[in-house]
Design an enzyme around this catalytic site. Structure first.
Site, PDB file in Angstrom:
ATOM      1  N   HIS A 159       0.866  -1.197   0.000  1.00 24.08           N
ATOM      2  CA  HIS A 159       0.000   0.000   0.000  1.00 24.08           C
ATOM      3  C   HIS A 159       0.896   1.239   0.000  1.00 24.08           C
ATOM      4  O   HIS A 159       0.824   2.066   0.914  1.00 24.08           O
ATOM      5  CB  HIS A 159      -0.937   0.012   1.214  1.00 24.08           C
ATOM      6  CG  HIS A 159      -2.033  -1.007   1.127  1.00 24.08           C
ATOM      7  ND1 HIS A 159      -2.688  -1.488   2.222  1.00 24.08           N
ATOM      8  CD2 HIS A 159      -2.590  -1.625   0.067  1.00 24.08           C
ATOM      9  CE1 HIS A 159      -3.598  -2.372   1.854  1.00 24.08           C
ATOM     10  NE2 HIS A 159      -3.563  -2.469   0.546  1.00 24.08           N
ATOM     11  N   HIS A 186     -11.484  -9.153  -6.721  1.00 23.11           N
ATOM     12  CA  HIS A 186     -11.224  -7.840  -6.114  1.00 23.11           C
ATOM     13  C   HIS A 186     -10.428  -7.020  -7.124  1.00 23.11           C
ATOM     14  O   HIS A 186      -9.569  -7.563  -7.821  1.00 23.11           O
ATOM     15  CB  HIS A 186     -10.436  -8.094  -4.828  1.00 23.11           C
ATOM     16  CG  HIS A 186      -9.920  -6.920  -4.080  1.00 23.11           C
ATOM     17  ND1 HIS A 186     -10.566  -5.706  -4.006  1.00 23.11           N
ATOM     18  CD2 HIS A 186      -8.806  -6.785  -3.314  1.00 23.11           C
ATOM     19  CE1 HIS A 186      -9.870  -4.884  -3.224  1.00 23.11           C
ATOM     20  NE2 HIS A 186      -8.800  -5.513  -2.808  1.00 23.11           N
ATOM     21  N   GLU A 203      -8.291  -4.427  -6.602  1.00 25.57           N
ATOM     22  CA  GLU A 203      -7.046  -3.747  -6.223  1.00 25.57           C
ATOM     23  C   GLU A 203      -5.883  -4.277  -7.051  1.00 25.57           C
ATOM     24  O   GLU A 203      -5.839  -5.456  -7.423  1.00 25.57           O
ATOM     25  CB  GLU A 203      -6.782  -3.907  -4.715  1.00 25.57           C
ATOM     26  CG  GLU A 203      -5.747  -2.909  -4.215  1.00 25.57           C
ATOM     27  CD  GLU A 203      -5.733  -2.758  -2.686  1.00 25.57           C
ATOM     28  OE1 GLU A 203      -6.409  -3.538  -1.994  1.00 25.57           O
ATOM     29  OE2 GLU A 203      -5.030  -1.841  -2.203  1.00 25.57           O
ATOM     30  N   ASP A 211      -2.928  -5.262  -6.710  1.00 24.93           N
ATOM     31  CA  ASP A 211      -2.084  -6.417  -6.384  1.00 24.93           C
ATOM     32  C   ASP A 211      -2.708  -7.722  -6.870  1.00 24.93           C
ATOM     33  O   ASP A 211      -2.025  -8.749  -6.939  1.00 24.93           O
ATOM     34  CB  ASP A 211      -1.761  -6.491  -4.885  1.00 24.93           C
ATOM     35  CG  ASP A 211      -2.974  -6.348  -3.996  1.00 24.93           C
ATOM     36  OD1 ASP A 211      -3.911  -5.637  -4.369  1.00 24.93           O
ATOM     37  OD2 ASP A 211      -2.984  -6.946  -2.902  1.00 24.93           O
ATOM     38  N   HIS A 224     -11.802  -6.111   1.800  1.00 28.44           N
ATOM     39  CA  HIS A 224     -11.831  -4.811   2.456  1.00 28.44           C
ATOM     40  C   HIS A 224     -12.186  -3.656   1.526  1.00 28.44           C
ATOM     41  O   HIS A 224     -12.059  -2.491   1.920  1.00 28.44           O
ATOM     42  CB  HIS A 224     -10.448  -4.553   3.091  1.00 28.44           C
ATOM     43  CG  HIS A 224      -9.349  -4.376   2.064  1.00 28.44           C
ATOM     44  ND1 HIS A 224      -8.549  -3.249   2.046  1.00 28.44           N
ATOM     45  CD2 HIS A 224      -8.951  -5.108   1.001  1.00 28.44           C
ATOM     46  CE1 HIS A 224      -7.680  -3.325   1.062  1.00 28.44           C
ATOM     47  NE2 HIS A 224      -7.900  -4.436   0.410  1.00 28.44           N
ATOM     48  N   ASP A 240      -8.629 -11.237  -0.152  1.00 26.49           N
ATOM     49  CA  ASP A 240      -7.842 -10.655   0.947  1.00 26.49           C
ATOM     50  C   ASP A 240      -8.236 -11.221   2.319  1.00 26.49           C
ATOM     51  O   ASP A 240      -7.391 -11.295   3.222  1.00 26.49           O
ATOM     52  CB  ASP A 240      -8.013  -9.134   0.969  1.00 26.49           C
ATOM     53  CG  ASP A 240      -7.191  -8.436  -0.104  1.00 26.49           C
ATOM     54  OD1 ASP A 240      -6.105  -8.940  -0.437  1.00 26.49           O
ATOM     55  OD2 ASP A 240      -7.635  -7.389  -0.603  1.00 26.49           O
ATOM     56  N   TYR A 279      -2.254  -8.124   9.911  1.00 31.71           N
ATOM     57  CA  TYR A 279      -3.035  -7.891   8.697  1.00 31.71           C
ATOM     58  C   TYR A 279      -4.465  -7.498   9.072  1.00 31.71           C
ATOM     59  O   TYR A 279      -5.024  -6.533   8.547  1.00 31.71           O
ATOM     60  CB  TYR A 279      -3.004  -9.186   7.894  1.00 31.71           C
ATOM     61  CG  TYR A 279      -3.646  -9.194   6.535  1.00 31.71           C
ATOM     62  CD1 TYR A 279      -2.875  -9.028   5.380  1.00 31.71           C
ATOM     63  CD2 TYR A 279      -5.005  -9.436   6.382  1.00 31.71           C
ATOM     64  CE1 TYR A 279      -3.452  -9.095   4.131  1.00 31.71           C
ATOM     65  CE2 TYR A 279      -5.590  -9.504   5.132  1.00 31.71           C
ATOM     66  CZ  TYR A 279      -4.809  -9.331   4.009  1.00 31.71           C
ATOM     67  OH  TYR A 279      -5.391  -9.403   2.764  1.00 31.71           O
ATOM     68  N   HIS A 302      -3.204 -13.645  -0.253  1.00 28.49           N
ATOM     69  CA  HIS A 302      -1.872 -13.360   0.308  1.00 28.49           C
ATOM     70  C   HIS A 302      -1.555 -14.424   1.357  1.00 28.49           C
ATOM     71  O   HIS A 302      -2.423 -14.783   2.166  1.00 28.49           O
ATOM     72  CB  HIS A 302      -1.835 -12.001   1.023  1.00 28.49           C
ATOM     73  CG  HIS A 302      -2.129 -10.825   0.143  1.00 28.49           C
ATOM     74  ND1 HIS A 302      -1.267 -10.365  -0.825  1.00 28.49           N
ATOM     75  CD2 HIS A 302      -3.189  -9.986   0.114  1.00 28.49           C
ATOM     76  CE1 HIS A 302      -1.792  -9.310  -1.419  1.00 28.49           C
ATOM     77  NE2 HIS A 302      -2.966  -9.059  -0.880  1.00 28.49           N
TER      78      HIS A 302
END
Ligand code: FEO
Length: 405
Positions: free
Chosen positions: A33, A89, A91, A93, A157, A176, A204, A237
């Protein structure tokens, strides 16, 4: 930013029957991030390939690894064999290789939530991707008697987050949720150092998911009510939970309910060691009054901010100190308090302390900021003119007594 070997040095690796991991393990990653999340033990971006009668790719990897990801995928299967892609998701990554992948197979159906269409188009532009919008309970057949069921996971999230459940093999691809920034070459939870695994899973949760604990608390029973047998939880992750996979779900159930242990954390910065002296006297007094309580004393300027937040997460109370400087508090403490507010801790007490030389606003400012961050702030304080003396230290027992009550 570092571009290493594709798949973190590995090609696809079977995790169960016809399901393989095709992600990227990064042992050298130091922050995430941007620089907002510290990485202490590496991390991974986990993507998965299902090869049943249908071939399905679930998620991809971070954009810096996108070309290697696609090249290595080509070594495993002809890309046009992929029947559809799932983006759990948006995002970067996990979606970062979509641009390179869909440049080669532009018409492949891309399953995701309505919010993920917004986040993907918001980040990558309108590229005419073949979106298939799904909601909780929607499913798609993948042959061999198996299907994929989608479960929206808003704010776990991002608004666009979802999980995908595979029947037959009973795998929950949770994205996530249930993840950790933790590199484990062997991939599975039972192969990991258990102490480090839980330290990283908690860090996390505390630093990423805690603000959304209310949604976590509603979503867990909702998933349980779907009566889906879960043999494996494969997050995006860190480790894949194959040994007693529900252990991490049970932990989330504890963590989302205003979690606290018998711990008090003293957090401060100091200019000429006066505020540090109060911090250490507070720690000693906690131990005098409650010898079994775990006490941590952390200097904000010298301690990783995410690690401090994990200690706050575990604490039933915190004491925060700053000297008054320029009619305010130190910038290190002010910045940290902004982060503290964002994490929306609940059901925790707080006290404030600090030294001053003339105007002395610091302790009052700390109290207001702690209240604003959602803490129950006690009236007792230690506010010391110049350096703390015996009169100041005599105020510490009452402060601790109130904090521990
Ligand atoms: Fe791991 Fe929210 O991306």
């Amino acid at each position: 930013m570092r571009c290493g070997t594709a798949f973190g040095g590995h090609m696809k690796r079977k995790i169960k029957n016809n399901v393989s991991w095709v992600g990227y393990i990064d042992w050298e990653l130091k922050t995430f991030h941007g620089d907002d999340f510290s990485i202490m033990h590496g991390s991974s971006q986990n993507a998965y390939l299902i090869e049943e009668e249908k071939t399905v790719l679930i998620d991809t990897v971070w954009a810096p690894h996108r070309f290697e990801f696609v090249e290595n995928l080509k070594k495993e299967i002809p890309l046009d064999k992929i029947d559809f892609v799932i983006a759990n998701h948006g995002e970067i990554d996990h979606s970062g290789a979509l641009t390179a992948l869909l440049a080669e197979i532009p018409d492949v159906p891309l399953y995701c939530t309505a919010n993920a269409v917004k986040s993907l188009e918001g980040q990558y532009g309108k590229r005419g991707w073949n979106f298939k919008v799904v909601k909780t309970g929607d499913s798609v057949d993948i042959g061999n008697g198996k299907k994929l069921i989608f479960i929206e996971m808003p704010m776990m999230h991002w608004p666009d987050s979802m999980a995908t459940y595979m029947t037959g093999d009973n795998i929950l691809f949770s994205n996530d949720a249930f993840g950790q920034h933790f590199a484990v070459e062997e991939l599975f939870n039972d192969k990991a150092d258990q102490c480090l695994l839980y330290k990283e899973a908690m860090k996390y949760y505390a630093n990423i998911l805690n603000p959304f604990s209310m949604m976590v608390g509603k979503k867990l029973p909702e998933i349980a009510a779907m009566n889906l047998p879960i043999d494996m939880i494969a997050p995006s992750h860190g480790v894949i939970w194959r040994e007693n996979p529900l252990q991490i779900v049970n932990k989330y159930a504890e963590w989302c309910a205003a979690y606290k242990e018998d711990q008090v954390t003293v957090i401060y910065d100091t200019m000429w060691d006066g505020t540090a002296a109060i911090a250490h006297e507070i720690a000693r007094e906690i131990n005098r009054q409650s010898p079994d309580t775990v006490v941590k004393v952390l200097n904000i300027a010298k301690t990783d901010k995410n690690e401090i937040m994990t200690e706050v997460f575990k604490s039933k109370a915190i004491a925060v100190g700053s000297p008054t400087a320029e009619n305010n508090i130190l910038s290190t403490v002010a910045g940290w308090l902004t982060f503290l507010k964002a994490l929306r801790f609940k059901n925790k007490k707080a006290a404030a302390f600090g030294c001053y030389g003339w105007s002395g606003e610091g302790v009052g400012i700390l109290k207001n900021l702690l209240k604003d961050a959602g803490f129950t702030v006690i009236d007792e304080e230690v506010k010391s003119l110049w350096n703390p003396d015996d009169d100041d230290f005599r105020k510490v027992p009452a402060l601790i007594s109130s904090l521990l009550k």
